[in-house]
Design a protein around this motif. Structure first.
Motif, mmCIF file in Angstrom:
data_model
loop_
_atom_site.group_PDB
_atom_site.id
_atom_site.type_symbol
_atom_site.label_atom_id
_atom_site.label_comp_id
_atom_site.label_asym_id
_atom_site.label_seq_id
_atom_site.Cartn_x
_atom_site.Cartn_y
_atom_site.Cartn_z
ATOM 1 N N TRP A 199 0.834 -1.201 0.000
ATOM 2 C CA TRP A 199 0.000 0.000 0.000
ATOM 3 C C TRP A 199 0.871 1.254 0.000
ATOM 4 O O TRP A 199 0.532 2.258 -0.635
ATOM 5 N N ARG A 200 1.972 1.206 0.736
ATOM 6 C CA ARG A 200 2.887 2.356 0.751
ATOM 7 C C ARG A 200 3.417 2.616 -0.664
ATOM 8 O O ARG A 200 3.475 3.775 -1.110
ATOM 9 N N CYS A 202 2.042 1.770 -3.544
ATOM 10 C CA CYS A 202 0.960 2.276 -4.389
ATOM 11 C C CYS A 202 0.695 3.752 -4.102
ATOM 12 O O CYS A 202 0.485 4.552 -5.025
ATOM 13 N N GLU A 208 -4.181 3.004 -7.180
ATOM 14 C CA GLU A 208 -4.860 2.064 -6.313
ATOM 15 C C GLU A 208 -4.205 0.687 -6.430
ATOM 16 O O GLU A 208 -3.681 0.324 -7.492
ATOM 17 N N ALA A 209 -4.242 -0.075 -5.352
ATOM 18 C CA ALA A 209 -3.663 -1.418 -5.380
ATOM 19 C C ALA A 209 -4.307 -2.279 -6.463
ATOM 20 O O ALA A 209 -3.635 -3.087 -7.117
ATOM 21 N N ALA A 227 -3.099 -7.321 -0.486
ATOM 22 C CA ALA A 227 -3.223 -5.865 -0.561
ATOM 23 C C ALA A 227 -4.135 -5.430 -1.697
ATOM 24 O O ALA A 227 -4.456 -4.253 -1.815
ATOM 25 N N CYS A 229 -3.399 -6.269 -5.029
ATOM 26 C CA CYS A 229 -2.637 -6.206 -6.283
ATOM 27 C C CYS A 229 -2.773 -7.500 -7.073
ATOM 28 O O CYS A 229 -2.986 -8.573 -6.499
#
Length: 255
Positions: A199-200, A202, A208-209, A227, A229
């Motif tokens: 997430w960091r 992205c 967005e993931a 997450a 992805c």
């Protein structure tokens, strides 16, 4: 085989075939890459040993270098196989190796010191080799893949569980301008497969993931699924050998 066109086959709305969902491919707006085993590989073990010994002022014959390399791989090499055993005195450093620079160095020099090479400063020289671009080899497809993504306007981040800065390596290889962000575990305080590190990444790329593809070579990289992805897991390849990285372009770029 019929010699005339067949009429289209229809399915009744209640049939199992009609109810089965179709797989859909999500558009990829950004790509996250693991570092070791995905974009680059550590140098061949015997060469690693020869270069470290030379840095200590010692010239090894190839037979002794090969024997030492085998023993060091069993003990545990950064960027190589996991250790067969972690001595209790190193357990805490080992657990924190990807979160703190001192722990990474201490864990791997400590493991190297369990192998008696009879060379003063050898464990530190082995570790220092890891910190130089010369101690690594980018895969053959790394530069072409990153270049194609940059040309297509697809942002890229390197996401790595690691205890040292890899930016100088990318500088030396002329690849820094092809990477938009480096998300390194020891800097962000999170390790893969924790979703937070993905997430960091992205967030740093502004995507967005669900619009992101994570590319790696381990189950930790595949943790990006949690997450949100999409994930591509590549096979492990020896230094200098292609590892299938070019497949990223088939997934990330429009046909």
């Amino acid at each position: 085989m019929p010699d005339h066109a067949q009429p289209p086959q229809t399915r009744s709305p209640g049939s199992p075939e009609a109810a089965a969902p179709r797989a859909s491919r999500r558009p990829v707006k950004a790509v996250l890459f693991d570092f070791h085993g995905t974009l680059a590989q550590v140098e061949e073990p015997r060469q690693w040993v020869l270069e470290a010994a030379a840095a200590c002022g010692v010239t090894l014959d190839r037979v002794k270098a090969t024997s030492l390399a085998d023993r060091l791989l069993t003990a545990g090499r950064a960027g190589g196989p996991l250790p067969a055993r972690v001595p209790p005195r190193l357990a805490e450093l080992w657990a924190d190796r990807d979160l703190y620079q001192h722990a990474h160095r201490g864990a791997y020099t400590g493991l190297a010191e369990t192998v008696d090479a009879g060379i003063e400063g050898f464990a530190d020289a082995l570790y220092e080799r890891l910190l130089t671009a010369e101690g690594w080899l980018p895969y053959p497809d790394t530069a072409p893949t990153l270049t194609a993504l940059r040309a297509a306007g697809v942002p890229v981040a390197v996401v790595s569980n690691i205890g040292f800065d890899v930016r100088p390596h990318f500088d030396a290889w002329g690849l820094t301008d092809l990477v938009d962000a480096f998300v390194l575990s020891y800097e962000v305080g999170r390790c893969k497969p924790d979703p937070a590190i993905f997430w960091r990444a992205c967030g740093m790329l502004g995507v967005e993931a669900e619009q992101t593809l994570m590319v790696g070579d381990t189950p930790a990289d595949a943790g990006a699924v949690a997450a949100g992805c999409a994930v591509l897991v590549l096979p492990t390849a020896d230094p200098g050998r292609e590892n299938g990285l070019g497949a990223v372009l088939d997934l990330a770029l429009p046909a």
